[in-house]
Scaffold this motif. Sequence first.
Motif, mmCIF file in Angstrom:
data_model
loop_
_atom_site.group_PDB
_atom_site.id
_atom_site.type_symbol
_atom_site.label_atom_id
_atom_site.label_comp_id
_atom_site.label_asym_id
_atom_site.label_seq_id
_atom_site.Cartn_x
_atom_site.Cartn_y
_atom_site.Cartn_z
ATOM 1 N N LEU A 300 36.114 45.798 42.125
ATOM 2 C CA LEU A 300 36.061 45.115 40.833
ATOM 3 C C LEU A 300 37.364 44.358 40.562
ATOM 4 N N LEU A 301 38.497 45.007 40.815
ATOM 5 C CA LEU A 301 39.791 44.359 40.561
ATOM 6 C C LEU A 301 39.998 43.151 41.472
ATOM 7 N N ARG A 302 39.554 43.270 42.718
ATOM 8 C CA ARG A 302 39.676 42.114 43.620
ATOM 9 C C ARG A 302 38.789 40.965 43.158
ATOM 10 N N LYS A 303 37.621 41.315 42.609
ATOM 11 C CA LYS A 303 36.718 40.293 42.083
ATOM 12 C C LYS A 303 37.366 39.544 40.925
ATOM 13 N N LYS A 304 38.242 40.230 40.196
ATOM 14 C CA LYS A 304 38.963 39.627 39.076
ATOM 15 C C LYS A 304 40.318 39.069 39.504
ATOM 16 N N GLN A 305 40.458 38.803 40.809
ATOM 17 C CA GLN A 305 41.669 38.182 41.362
ATOM 18 C C GLN A 305 42.910 39.069 41.217
ATOM 19 N N ASP A 307 45.281 41.817 43.135
ATOM 20 C CA ASP A 307 45.601 42.338 44.463
ATOM 21 C C ASP A 307 45.527 43.861 44.461
ATOM 22 N N THR A 308 44.697 44.405 45.332
ATOM 23 C CA THR A 308 44.533 45.862 45.441
ATOM 24 C C THR A 308 44.410 46.213 46.917
ATOM 25 N N LEU A 345 46.627 51.599 40.302
ATOM 26 C CA LEU A 345 45.924 50.329 40.493
ATOM 27 C C LEU A 345 46.125 49.346 39.345
ATOM 28 N N CYS A 346 46.318 49.869 38.130
ATOM 29 C CA CYS A 346 46.451 48.993 36.957
ATOM 30 C C CYS A 346 47.899 48.795 36.527
ATOM 31 N N ASN A 347 48.827 49.462 37.203
ATOM 32 C CA ASN A 347 50.251 49.345 36.868
ATOM 33 C C ASN A 347 50.526 49.626 35.400
ATOM 34 N N GLY A 348 49.783 50.568 34.850
ATOM 35 C CA GLY A 348 50.002 50.963 33.465
ATOM 36 C C GLY A 348 49.388 50.047 32.428
ATOM 37 N N GLU A 349 48.638 49.016 32.839
ATOM 38 C CA GLU A 349 48.052 48.061 31.896
ATOM 39 C C GLU A 349 46.683 48.574 31.440
#
Length: 754
Positions: A300-305, A307-308, A345-349
């Motif tokens: 999902l995160l890669r789909k949203k551009q 980097d994972t 994965l979200c770096n705290g965001e």
Amino acid sequence: MAVHILGIRHHGPGSARNVKAFLEEIQPDIVLVEGPPEADAILQWATHDELKLPVAILAYQPDNPQQSVFYPFAEFSPEWQAIIYARKKNIHVRFMDLPIGHQFALEQETKNEALKNDAPVSLNNNAETIDEEKAIEEIKIDPISYLALAAGYDDGEKWWEQMFEYRNDNDQVFDAVAEAMQVLREAFPKKEDRIEKLREAHMRKTIRQAEKEMFQNIAVICGAWHAPALLNMPKQKDDNELLKGLPKAKVDCTWILWTYNRLSFYCGYGAGIASPGWYDHIWKYPKDDGTRWMAKVAKLLRKKQMDTSVANVIEAVRLAESLASLRHLSKAGLEELNEATLSVLCNGETILLQLIQDELIVGNRIGVVPADIPKPPLQNDIEKIQKRLRLPPTADFKDYILDLRKENDLERSIFLHRLQLLEIKWGNKYAVSGKGTFKEQWRLQWDPAFSIDIIEKGTWGNTVEEAATKFVSEKAVKANALTEVCALLENTIPAEMPVAIEVLINRVNNLAAAAGDVIQLMEVIPNLVTVNRYGNVRKTDAELVLGIINSMIIRICISLPAACTAVDETASQHLLELFYKMNDAINVLQQMEITLQWKQTLSSIVKNKNTSPIIAGYATRLLTDHKLLKGEELVHVFYYAMSAATPPATAAAWLEGFLKGSGTILLIDNDLWSVVDNWVKELDDNVFNEILPLLRRTFSGFTNAERRKLGEKVKKSDSVNTGIIAQQLESNFDFERAKQGIPVVMQLLGYRQQ
């Protein structure tokens, strides 16, 4: 003869897995499921190849569709697994809850009684105190929280998941659930409300009926709270007394598509769950240690551009396992996985975690219902049009930009406008950038609750066009306000319903003929002009609308000059906005005779000395735009309005009207600029401070570029004037002649020459 009571948690994957395994082990000859008996006839569709979960049973009153209830099912719902097992094994399956017809009728009786007594009436016949009733209600709704608290958990959901959803050893799990619920019911012995007692009495009645029919191995799937009431049956006579003489309403049932979003309790679903998407995952992958889930998150995160890397996924899984170990849990749950996701994965965001919440934890899956399932005619027509126009209902929103010059897009637009007129708000219309009128932007998002609206509007017709035509025509007949009917006509023109349009036009004509308020007529003209404009774009006959517009404008032109006199500031501001829109509407019409009448009306307004200053100023500006006032004549009118004889407040109001919307004319006409500049310079300080708010309001309507250029012009004008005065003093001043006047001045001042 054996009766097996399986107390379950609604939409729990662990409970669903336990039910499936238990049924395969005991091989029952009948399955009884908590649900509406009226829906027994449609259970045959449960194994249809085209039916895709999630779906729901919709039970409703045909004569009052808003009186309805949903029974949603997902693949991980224990009730669904029981139904599917019975259908595949070709054994009997029945719903055993209190019929919805009784529940609807009892609810209506309660409402009627409340209206009669002008006070809220509860179905609870017991006389407990308010605090006790609240305590019982909390226990009934969430008994698990008390068991969780006793086990050292502060979250009932998490305790249940760890104890039942994630565990591998499920021996005697249903006995444990029944025992736990029995303890809770004994610890809080207060009687429950009437509906709950009736429901459990009818469940027991259904079990007795199955025994009477000589079924030897009976499986009963019910909510965990009801399990003790079905295990410890009272006398049959007591249940019969409870169920005797109950009122009943007619009920119809059908299958409808559902969504994971609507399956969650965030949408108000009483038996909802927090994470349908997560439950779907652990239903399909019960032994997942978090790796598969983290792979979904990374995708999902890669789909949203974003980097994972694989290394990040591995690190997140290990962190979740470590958190579970520190908390003495058998495996990482959703909470541990979310914390690991947020950190790694979200770096705290948290905003990224919200994306995961919406897309994966809750999910946007929508079900599919076979086309040949019996449905109301209007719903069938809507589904056929959706399929033909390639507008599938989706749980997530989807944007469409329609080009009305294309046949398919035009049909889509007509269909969506008709649904809006039926108050089925599947699509929301948004403004499109550009000056063309041949484009529309729509955002579509299907809500399962639309099924109720469709059934309700089905009383107006069997097709979308027929239902919308009759519904709009009825609203037109009942409407008494000209603005309301005109707005309805504006929305009906794009829907291309000639019968309804004719009714609306006749209604507008009748109301306009009876209307004596020129303000009301001015308020509806812009909408009617828009109707005429869309009629041209969509190739519809708008001549009738144009005739009404022309007659109304003539009446406005006759009455408007008198309406502009003796009005206060608030009314003047409102009238100014109407003038602005009215002028735009007349420009759009491009009718020579109408434009000529409008110019004559403006001239009458300007010449009338009693006209409101702000209206007189704006009328003067419109005459200037029409080239009827220009050159010296315009300067003369402007100078008269801004002269010292005019009160400053009146002059400021006139100037605000003249400069309505744009100050460009001051930049290009130096004569007008000089009049305004001199007027401001001659103002006394106190007067200037008094009218400053009016001037600020006037100039606030200009663009930033206009305000900047006007400021530069002020500076340039001051420097030019100063330079001219200095140059004149230096070149034309006669010093010798000036000296001769000094003795006279001194004598006048009382001084004598020494």
